[in-house]
Design an enzyme around this catalytic site. Structure first.
Site, short mmCIF file in Angstrom:
data_model
loop_
_atom_site.label_atom_id
_atom_site.label_comp_id
_atom_site.label_asym_id
_atom_site.label_seq_id
_atom_site.Cartn_x
_atom_site.Cartn_y
_atom_site.Cartn_z
N HIS A 300 3.71 7.31 0.02
CA HIS A 300 4.02 8.11 -1.17
C HIS A 300 3.13 9.34 -1.19
O HIS A 300 1.95 9.27 -0.85
CB HIS A 300 3.76 7.25 -2.42
CG HIS A 300 3.85 8.00 -3.71
ND1 HIS A 300 2.75 8.29 -4.48
CD2 HIS A 300 4.92 8.51 -4.37
CE1 HIS A 300 3.14 8.94 -5.57
NE2 HIS A 300 4.45 9.09 -5.52
N ASN A 301 3.70 10.51 -1.56
CA ASN A 301 2.93 11.76 -1.60
C ASN A 301 2.04 11.88 -0.35
O ASN A 301 0.82 12.05 -0.44
CB ASN A 301 2.06 11.84 -2.86
CG ASN A 301 2.90 12.12 -4.10
OD1 ASN A 301 4.12 12.34 -4.01
ND2 ASN A 301 2.29 12.12 -5.26
N GLU A 330 6.83 11.16 2.55
CA GLU A 330 7.40 11.95 1.45
C GLU A 330 7.01 13.42 1.60
O GLU A 330 5.86 13.74 1.92
CB GLU A 330 6.89 11.41 0.11
CG GLU A 330 7.56 12.11 -1.06
CD GLU A 330 7.09 11.58 -2.41
OE1 GLU A 330 7.71 11.97 -3.42
OE2 GLU A 330 6.13 10.81 -2.46
N ASP A 332 7.23 16.81 -0.70
CA ASP A 332 7.47 17.35 -2.04
C ASP A 332 7.55 18.88 -1.94
O ASP A 332 6.52 19.54 -1.80
CB ASP A 332 6.28 16.94 -2.92
CG ASP A 332 6.67 16.61 -4.33
OD1 ASP A 332 7.74 17.05 -4.75
OD2 ASP A 332 5.89 15.94 -5.02
N HIS A 345 1.81 18.68 -4.88
CA HIS A 345 2.20 17.85 -6.01
C HIS A 345 2.46 18.77 -7.19
O HIS A 345 1.53 19.22 -7.85
CB HIS A 345 1.09 16.84 -6.31
CG HIS A 345 1.56 15.68 -7.11
ND1 HIS A 345 0.73 14.93 -7.91
CD2 HIS A 345 2.79 15.12 -7.25
CE1 HIS A 345 1.42 13.97 -8.49
NE2 HIS A 345 2.67 14.07 -8.11
N GLU A 379 11.60 15.44 -1.71
CA GLU A 379 11.63 15.74 -3.15
C GLU A 379 11.79 17.24 -3.25
O GLU A 379 10.85 18.00 -3.07
CB GLU A 379 10.34 15.25 -3.81
CG GLU A 379 10.21 13.74 -3.84
CD GLU A 379 11.45 13.07 -4.41
OE1 GLU A 379 12.04 13.60 -5.37
OE2 GLU A 379 11.85 12.01 -3.88
#
Length: 721
Positions: A300-301, A330, A332, A345, A379
């Site tokens: 994640h991230n 991931e 983003d 983020h 994302e």
């Protein structure tokens, strides 16, 4: 002993000789911080010494064993930022184990850089190939050198006693004085003294139980040991001969087909006698099942190295995760300056990196640890123009590795397997229309609506956070999705989840829904068997709550119990959650894919993690663990004179009925060779999902125990005996 081996090693190698002479190189921390340092390999061939040209006597050292990898060229953000100033053949990066930052270096010439790159790799390889006995000798010699303050190569009794205390040994003075026969010890004598002091009584007792004469184990003795203790079957005679041949150091004993105590100790300390079954270390599972039948190691991230608010974003996050076998990372994406998309983020103060640098890192490292497919979980918060730039970077940088259409160009009726997708990178994201439409050339219109299916600020709002700024953040942007990016989404189309009933009737096999951890828990409570059934047909991704600003993690075991495949964790945060993740994916060649139990793959079966005794094939088993002894536990309390009081806790992680823990008693003041001989007993209801975590702690009666170490292993990978 060790120094003689080192000098012989140096004499025959030009690169090592050059490193021993030393080299001036630039240590680089940023575009504006490039300082000259003098680097030199110590004669022990295990330590790198370096000092500033200005800082007088100030110098630093690091051990070759701390270096995990050597990367050539511009393979870090720091070196990429000075790429115009220094060519790649003069640049290299030393990557350290654990959480220590990388060391970026620029040599004066390509030849000097190559000398260090080749030399470091040779030293790392020789450390890797050391036998168990060599490693122990080396470890003892390293401690001796640390304690030999005046560097005269000798130590008196008081110095030896102080050294042993540093090594976590509370030495019985009377016993050690009996062993300490001369006035001082040189390094080889200290190794011998140490080995006498640390004789393994627990192993000696076991050896003498099976030895006919107390001196050796003849073939019949060894066979009896293998049958009685190691639970080996009919081939114990052949196995005994193999073990004597492999581990017995004495040629005389080998000729007599016997094993001495030294050979027995080497055998018990070997990798093949690890609790982890050797037959589960390579790829041993069927890799031809649909993707939804596997647990997939997921991050994640991935770009974050620290917390979620002000942390540092770095391509290093992707490199580390991929090298650990992670198969879903991931990305983003947000609009950046000069038409270049950036990764960070959103709505926070985390630093920003270029999307194209992330994709370059993925291209370089995707298949270093595993050849099975990598999923890029996108994302997407970008404008159509920058989405087109993203599509262009994906296509140009990844080339044929990027999966751009279905395998064979045909419409399948289910997800392909990891085997069929070897060497491929898949995009997970929103898609215009259906897969069927895109294969038939329909769906040309850009899609208006949400282009991202994960909005952590919205989750924070949902989880009862207050404040207008958060609410403003939580509004999902309605924007268009570019056709170019949409077309690259093939088997992982992100869709909003309505209900299990809706999915059963309407959903397609290539659709994937993302759940925040609290939503996933809610569905597990309300409809556990439905969730398992859903996950037998399509992929599910679960990610941490937006409230976890410190990059902490939820317990992944809960999600695996429901058959969720893509359980995304913050890889940068150590703890029990990442221990479980590492433990699960340590098997099957560390390829990042672990086959789910058979009862989770069949849509006909109705497995309920809350009531496992109701499923067909329910066979609980009894697990007996004897915690015998420990050796050379590290010191965790820095107070002078403090010695570890160790205890071992065995934890079972699995379905709710299997959650359990038991502890041994603690051993007072002995981190060196504590002996417990404590027996622990568990009943495991779903062994296929159970993980065993061994935790060593330093007992403290007045405060929380200090963590010493842990080891986590799937129950199915445990070797009996």
């Amino acid at each position: 002993m060790a120094s003689l081996q080192s000098s012989l090693r140096i004499q025959g190698d030009d690169n090592l000789q050059s490193m021993v002479v030393g080299t001036v190189m630039r240590k680089v921390k940023s575009r504006g911080w490039k300082k000259q340092r003098y680097f030199k390999l110590q004669e022990d061939c295990k330590t790198i010494w370096y000092k500033s040209k200005k800082a007088g006597n100030a110098h630093s050292t690091f051990s070759v064993s701390d270096v995990e990898a050597v990367r050539e060229g511009h393979q870090s953000e720091v070196l990429l930022s000075i790429a115009e100033e220094f060519p790649p053949d003069r640049c290299f990066t030393l990557v350290f184990r654990g959480r220590r930052g990388n060391l970026d270096l620029v040599a004066e010439s390509a030849e000097e850089a190559q000398s260090w790159v080749r030399g470091m790799r040779k030293l790392m390889e020789s450390l890797e190939s050391m036998g168990q006995r060599e490693k122990l000798d080396q470890w003892i010699c390293d401690w001796f050198k640390k304690a030999d303050k005046n560097k005269d190569g000798r130590m008196n009794f008081k110095e030896v006693r102080d050294l042993l205390k540093m090594m976590n040994v509370d030495m019985n003075e009377h016993h050690s004085l009996r062993l300490f026969t001369s006035g001082t010890l040189e390094d080889d004598e200290f190794v011998h003294f140490y080995k006498m002091l640390t004789q393994r009584d627990d192993v000696l007792r076991l050896f003498q139980t099976y030895s006919s004469d107390g001196q050796t184990m003849i073939l019949r003795d060894l066979e009896e040991f293998l049958r009685g203790e190691q639970l080996e079957g009919d081939r114990s005679q052949q196995r005994s001969l193999e073990l004597i041949d492999c581990y017995e150091p004495s040629d005389t004993a080998k000729m007599l087909q016997a094993m001495s105590i030294d050979g027995f100790l080497m055998y018990l300390s070997s990798a093949e006698e690890s609790i982890f079954s050797p037959c589960h270390q390579g790829i041993y599972q069927d890799m031809s099942q649909p993707l939804c039948h596997y647990f997939i190691s997921s991050s994640h991230n991935t770009y974050l190295l620290e917390d979620q608010i002000r942390g540092h974003s770095s391509v290093e996050g992707y490199i580390r995760a991929l090298k650990r076998g992670c198969r879903c990372v991931e990305v983003d994406c947000w609009d950046g300056p000069n038409g270049e998309p950036i990764v960070y983020h959103g709505h926070t103060f985390t630093s920003k990196i270029l999307f194209k640098d992330v994709i370059t890192a993925v291209e370089n490292y995707a298949f270093k640890a595993s050849e099975y497919p990598v999923i890029l979980s996108m994302e997407n918060h970008c404008s159509v123009d920058q989405q087109r730039a993203m599509a262009q970077h994906l296509s140009l940088i990844l080339g044929d590795k990027l999966l751009k259409t279905t395998l064979g160009g045909k419409l399948p009726n289910g997800l392909p397997s990891p085997e069929e997708l070897k060497g491929k990178i898949l995009l997970k994201g929103k898609k215009i229309g259906s897969l069927e439409d895109s294969l038939n050339g329909i769906g040309e219109e850009p899609l208006m609506g949400e282009v991202s299916d994960e909005d952590e600020a919205a989750d924070m709002d949902e989880e009862n956070m207050r404040g207008d700024s958060l609410r403003r953040r939580a509004r999902k942007s309605k924007q268009r999705l570019s056709k170019e990016l949409s077309d690259f989404v093939v088997y992982c189309k992100s869709v909003h989840f309505n209900s299990f009933k809706h999915s059963r009737i309407h959903s397609k096999f290539y659709e994937i829904s993302s759940f925040t951890e609290s939503k996933a828990r809610k569905y597990m409570r309300e409809a556990g068997p439905e969730f398992v059934h859903h996950n037998s047909r399509q992929l599910t991704r679960v990610y941490p709550s937006g409230l976890r600003t410190d990059s902490s993690n939820f317990n992944p075991q809960e999600m695996w119990n429901a058959g969720c495949q893509i359980v995304a964790l913050n890889f940068q945060k150590a703890g029990v959650e990442m221990d479980l993740n590492d433990g699960l994916f340590n098997q099957n060649g560390r390829c990042g894919y672990v086959l789910k139990p058979e009862f989770m793959m069949s849509p006909e079966r109705r497995f309920d993690p809350e009531c496992p005794q109701n499923y067909e094939g329910y066979h609980p088993l009894s697990l007996a663990i004897q915690v015998i002894s420990g050796q050379q536990l590290p010191k965790v309390n820095i107070k002078e004179g403090s010695i570890v009081d160790p205890l071992v806790r065995v934890e079972i992680h699995g379905v709710p009925m299997d959650q359990a823990k038991q502890e041994t008693r603690y051993i007072d003041n002995n981190g060196f060779n504590p002996v417990w001989n404590d027996n622990l007993q568990f009943t495991i209801h779903v062994p296929e999902l159970a993980m065993i975590r061994f935790v060593v702690e330093d007992y403290d009666k007045t405060s929380k125990n200090d963590f010493v170490g842990q080891y986590t292993i799937p129950l199915t990978c445990i070797q009996q005996g």
